[in-house]
Each structure stands twice: as structure tokens, then as C-alpha cells.
Design a protein around this motif. Sequence first.
Motif, PDB file in Angstrom:
ATOM      1  N   HIS A   1     -21.941  -4.308   8.361  1.00 42.67           N
ATOM      2  CA  HIS A   1     -22.907  -4.747   9.371  1.00 42.67           C
ATOM      3  C   HIS A   1     -22.318  -5.938  10.120  1.00 42.67           C
ATOM      4  O   HIS A   1     -21.539  -6.712   9.551  1.00 42.67           O
ATOM      5  CB  HIS A   1     -24.199  -5.245   8.704  1.00 42.67           C
TER       6      HIS A   1
ATOM      7  N   GLU B   1     -26.314  -4.848  14.640  1.00 37.91           N
ATOM      8  CA  GLU B   1     -27.763  -5.016  14.501  1.00 37.91           C
ATOM      9  C   GLU B   1     -28.313  -5.899  15.621  1.00 37.91           C
ATOM     10  O   GLU B   1     -27.750  -6.953  15.917  1.00 37.91           O
ATOM     11  CB  GLU B   1     -28.093  -5.681  13.169  1.00 37.91           C
TER      12      GLU B   1
ATOM     13  N   HIS C   1     -18.855   0.448   4.294  1.00 36.87           N
ATOM     14  CA  HIS C   1     -19.916   0.329   5.296  1.00 36.87           C
ATOM     15  C   HIS C   1     -20.203  -1.150   5.566  1.00 36.87           C
ATOM     16  O   HIS C   1     -20.296  -1.949   4.629  1.00 36.87           O
ATOM     17  CB  HIS C   1     -21.160   1.077   4.830  1.00 36.87           C
TER      18      HIS C   1
ATOM     19  N   GLY D   1     -21.810   1.881  15.059  1.00 36.89           N
ATOM     20  CA  GLY D   1     -23.187   2.350  15.152  1.00 36.89           C
ATOM     21  C   GLY D   1     -24.140   1.245  15.576  1.00 36.89           C
ATOM     22  O   GLY D   1     -23.746   0.081  15.714  1.00 36.89           O
TER      23      GLY D   1
ATOM     24  N   GLU E   1     -27.958   3.991  12.828  1.00 36.28           N
ATOM     25  CA  GLU E   1     -28.469   3.568  11.528  1.00 36.28           C
ATOM     26  C   GLU E   1     -29.990   3.471  11.618  1.00 36.28           C
ATOM     27  O   GLU E   1     -30.517   2.685  12.400  1.00 36.28           O
ATOM     28  CB  GLU E   1     -27.889   2.210  11.124  1.00 36.28           C
TER      29      GLU E   1
ATOM     30  N   ASN F   1     -28.321  -0.206  14.919  1.00 36.43           N
ATOM     31  CA  ASN F   1     -29.508  -0.050  14.058  1.00 36.43           C
ATOM     32  C   ASN F   1     -30.736   0.323  14.883  1.00 36.43           C
ATOM     33  O   ASN F   1     -30.994  -0.239  15.949  1.00 36.43           O
ATOM     34  CB  ASN F   1     -29.773  -1.331  13.262  1.00 36.43           C
TER      35      ASN F   1
ATOM     36  N   THR G   1     -17.846   2.638   8.487  1.00 34.93           N
ATOM     37  CA  THR G   1     -18.839   2.451   9.553  1.00 34.93           C
ATOM     38  C   THR G   1     -19.096   0.963   9.751  1.00 34.93           C
ATOM     39  O   THR G   1     -19.031   0.180   8.798  1.00 34.93           O
ATOM     40  CB  THR G   1     -20.190   3.119   9.199  1.00 34.93           C
TER      41      THR G   1
ATOM     42  N   THR H   1     -22.134  -1.184  11.669  1.00 35.14           N
ATOM     43  CA  THR H   1     -23.388  -1.139  12.416  1.00 35.14           C
ATOM     44  C   THR H   1     -23.641  -2.476  13.090  1.00 35.14           C
ATOM     45  O   THR H   1     -23.614  -3.528  12.436  1.00 35.14           O
ATOM     46  CB  THR H   1     -24.573  -0.825  11.480  1.00 35.14           C
TER      47      THR H   1
END
Lengths: 196, 271
Positions: B193, B240, B191, B4, B29, B6, B236, B238
Motif C-alpha cells: 500500500h 489509497e 502486496h 491499483g 482493491e 482502493n 501489487t 495499491t
Amino acid sequence: MRFPSLTALPDRMIRDRELLDQLIDPTARQRLPRDSRAFVRVDMSLRNYWHTLFDVCPDLLDMADPAGEQIFDGFMAWAAEQHLSMGWHFYLWVGRWLAQSPFQHQLTDALQEQLMAAAAARWAVLDRSPQVGVVLGRAASTGWVVGWKPNSLLAGRRVERIEVDSGLPSPEADLGLFYTNSFELDTFPGWQVLPK
Amino acid sequence: MQIGFNFTLGETTPMVQQLAREGAIDYVELLIDNFLHVPVAEMAAAFDVPVGFHIMFSRFIEVDDATLDTFAAQLKPFIDTLQPLYVSDHIAYFTHQGRALFHLGEIDYQADFERVRERILKWQALLGCQMHVENYPSIVDGSDDAPMFFERLMADTGCGTLFDLSNAVCAWRNGGPSLHAWREVMKQARHFHVSSYNTAFADDRVTVDSHDGLMAADTLAGLRAYRDLMDKPGATLTYERDENIHYDSVLEDLLKLREIYAEVPTCASLP
């Protein structure tokens, strides 16, 4: 590459929590050894305050030294004395400090309104209350500065200046504010004093 | 692994919609507290992919109960309507003695545990969902206690860790725990990042979380090394990017993530 050899402090370990008092204090830069992670940590924090002020209001850099230290250090020391929260309204307090500083004669109406617009924009981005707008007024002007939170995915925050000519009172102090719960500016609840 | 991106700013909406449309990302996100005054229906219609929620300014550890109640009341309709893949928040100091910190402070993982535990329980109860809390890109000392802190927090409260691998790389480069120390956290987390880091202005030996460019080689190596712990059903990751948000550059990094998490053929799937 990893840099464990660069210690937080040369003589002992130090946790972030121990630095909290210094993260907002420009004089801390002189107290901490330059060759330490603690110095870098405090420097990073202070740079955030500096950039938040001068990136948004670059005209302030024309008032004093090019690095802005005379304004930044002077205001931060005063802010500590006044126990300012450094919330969204800190730009307005910069204006108040300038008005009683050696730079008072350089504080123009245009710069005052820049600081008001910066504060309104910061409120619109950072405030997490249910209120949707903030209105800032000045005793010396019939112009209001209004900051609106984003109410559409594409629109983003909005800051506008409106002229008021309807007999509404000016703030009793140099500055006043009120909040609105509606995206229509259809009521005047009266001026509030500037929060610290 | 679902990949994903952000979404923090309204002006990047077309780019994020394009990434979703072209299959570069599987979900978006939302930095949801930036959008609490956008009609819920408009948010629900914005993307054709699922969403995750990242909260920036609840300040749930330090605000009073009434403030948190009000914030929860604003957020709950978005959770109920958009049914996010996860809801996440930050473990950090946002203020000190009433003054706003413009660069967030790191908690003391030993001294602050009970306070954080109590507030996580409160925050999860108010929102009626599990909260996933993010680890900090440590600069000074004390972060060796962080992996155990998150393990205890998950066990005691039922929260999850939103494990930011590049934050952990920052901490490691600054003398903190190795990625290996985070194995149990990665194993339990669903999850994640990842983003870029940079060097501090005052000293390039200090690494800071920056979200401003392409991912570093050691970050990518960390993703590869711990892929087995991170990649699981429902997981997931994400990516960023808050600065230099350019489509080609973002896509370049997303494709690297796609490559790392490309399906490995198993015997059963071979002809």
C-alpha cells in the motif's frame, strides 16, 4: 524531516497500549504534557469522537459553547460512567444524555430525529452482521427512522423516515429498535431496548 | 508491479471504472466489507480488471469465534466468485474494554504476538486462503519491534504482510524504525500500500496517516530505494485515497508510481 526528538513522554518510552484507557477520556488532555507524542495521540483519538458527533449533527453546536466542549466533555464523562460501548448507537445515547442535562429544553423533536438518522447511517456503514436494516422508533412519535446497508454498488447506504399508522405499538421506553434481514420492511418483530 | 486503487465508496464507482478503462490502474482493491450486501454477481461485473480484497472491520483478533464464523460465511462467496489477487486485513485494536475506538489502537508487538498468531491461523482457516496483514502508522513508542513481529508472524502462520510503505514512513518520522529495518518484510511481501500522510492538528511535528492528498517526497524516495525488494512477479501496489478524491489528483500520483515502476530495459530486451 523526522522528529525523534519529540518524545512520547518526556521521562520514558510509552506504548500505544498504555494509552488505551485515555483515548476516550477528555480529561486525559490535562494529564499529559502538551509537548509529547502521547498528548497528540490522545488528542487525535478524541478529535475523532468529536468530529463523528458534531460534523454529522452540527446543530448541537448551537446549543452550548461554539466549540461544543460542554456537550462533548459532559457526554463523554457520562458515557464512561454508564460503560457505553460507543457503538453505532452512541448518537442515541447523546440524545438520552441531553434529555437529562442542562440542555434538555433545547432538545427538539427535529434534533432527536437528526440523532436517530445519524445512528441509523452509522449502523448501515459499520455493522458487519448479516442483518441489512435497522429501524428506530420513538415513544413520542409515529415516525420511524430506517437505515439500510448498501445493496447496490452505486446506491450506497440509505436512511429514510417513514410514518407508521397501522396500530403498531410504540416503544415502551423513549427509544426502541429492531433489525431486519430483508430489504423489504414486511415484519414487525417487536421493539428491542437500546444496546449500551 | 501491478498498480491499483482502493475502492471504498459506491459514489466513486464511475471514477474507478474510468481509471481502469484508461489503463491508469491494473486492478481495483475493494474495501470488501463495505459491499457484503451487494449481490456477488453485481460486484463481479463491476470492473473489467482483477480485484484485491481489503477488510476493515472483521476485528478478527478480538471478536468471538461465532462472530468470525458468521463474517467468514458472508465473505467466502465473494472470495470464491471474484478470486481476488489477495485478501488483507488489519492488525490493530478496534475496541478497548468493550468500547469502540474511533482511531484504532496499536498492538504491543511483544505482548500480543501469541494472541495474534492464534487468530491469524483461525482466520486463514475459515476463509481458506492466505491473509495479508497491514502494518500500523505508529505514533508513540514500541514500533521498533514491529518489523520482527511481522517476520515472525509470516514464518509461524504462513500469512503475508500487506506492507504499507507510507505507514512505515509515518512511523519512522515519529521516531520509529527506519525503512531499512523493514527490508526482510519487504523482501517477503507481495502486496503493498502507499498513500499520503499529513501532520497532526495538535502538533505538526507528529505525522499521521491521512490518505487525503499527494504522496510525500520521502514516500516516493522510499519506493524508489526499495523498488528491487518490492517489484516481483505477482506483486501489487495499491494507492489509497479516502479524502479529496479528485480524478486529476489521483491520476497525478498514479503516474508517479507508473514512472517508478516503468520497465528498466535489460540487455536482453535491447535491439
